[in-house]
Design an enzyme around this catalytic site. Structure first.
Site, PDB file in Angstrom:
ATOM      1  N   GLY A 193       0.830  -1.201   0.000  1.00 51.60           N
ATOM      2  CA  GLY A 193       0.000   0.000   0.000  1.00 51.60           C
ATOM      3  C   GLY A 193       0.857   1.241   0.000  1.00 51.60           C
ATOM      4  N   GLU A 240      -0.281   1.019  -6.238  1.00 50.38           N
ATOM      5  CA  GLU A 240       0.695   0.695  -5.193  1.00 50.38           C
ATOM      6  C   GLU A 240       1.037  -0.792  -5.170  1.00 50.38           C
ATOM      7  OE1 GLU A 240       2.584   2.373  -3.161  1.00 50.38           O
ATOM      8  OE2 GLU A 240       1.802   4.398  -3.431  1.00 50.38           O
ATOM      9  N   GLU A 291       4.803  -2.157  -5.896  1.00 46.58           N
ATOM     10  CA  GLU A 291       5.540  -2.801  -4.812  1.00 46.58           C
ATOM     11  C   GLU A 291       5.748  -4.297  -5.005  1.00 46.58           C
ATOM     12  OE1 GLU A 291       3.650  -1.823  -1.101  1.00 46.58           O
ATOM     13  OE2 GLU A 291       4.223   0.289  -1.262  1.00 46.58           O
ATOM     14  N   GLU A 341      11.426  -8.253  -0.290  1.00 46.45           N
ATOM     15  CA  GLU A 341      10.721  -9.492  -0.599  1.00 46.45           C
ATOM     16  C   GLU A 341       9.258  -9.173  -0.809  1.00 46.45           C
ATOM     17  OE1 GLU A 341      11.529 -13.211   1.622  1.00 46.45           O
ATOM     18  OE2 GLU A 341      12.827 -11.935   2.846  1.00 46.45           O
TER      19      GLU A 341
END
Length: 141
Positions: A37, A53, A57, A100
């Protein structure tokens, strides 16, 4: 109206895989495990922000389903809107923000995520929300 406090608005994605896994990142800046987020940009809706987001990510493309909670960090003045989401493509990978990006089990969510972040995932599984909660960045208040 000088000295008015301002809030930042962010989004959190509670992304569930068809096998029950929960999408999570290990943040590059502080090493914490959290759901993906970030901040809602001025020119986008919260739903657009959560899609952007998560893709930035994790590399996973998602579709938001429903708002499941509103969470305010009382220390930083950040209000985060959490959406339950499902996967429509892609696979988890590291990014500039995540060392990760993986699928965790619910037990791993409970064990690895700070309470203030894990509760967003757990709340997204419930049907009696949306929830409104406050926290200090780590723990519920």
């Amino acid at each position: 109206m000088p000295n008015l406090s301002r809030h930042s608005v962010s989004v959190t994605a509670a992304v569930f895989h068809e096998d029950g896994g929960v999408l999570a990142i290990k943040r590059r800046d502080d090493g914490r495990w959290v759901p993906p987020g970030g901040v809602v940009e001025l020119d986008e809706s919260p739903e657009e922000a959560v899609v952007r987001e998560v893709l930035e990510e994790t590399g996973v493309m998602i579709k938001p389903e429903v708002l499941t909670g509103v969470y305010k960090n009382m220390v930083l003045g950040v209000v985060s809107l959490t959406f339950r989401c499902h996967v429509i493509g892609g696979a988890p990978r590291p990014s500039d923000e995540a060392v990760e990006s993986v699928w965790l089990t619910l037990d791993e969510v409970r064990d690895r995520m700070p309470e203030a972040r894990g509760i967003r995932v757990l709340d997204a599984l419930r049907t009696d929300g949306p929830f409104v909660r406050i926290h200090d960045g780590t723990s519920l208040i």
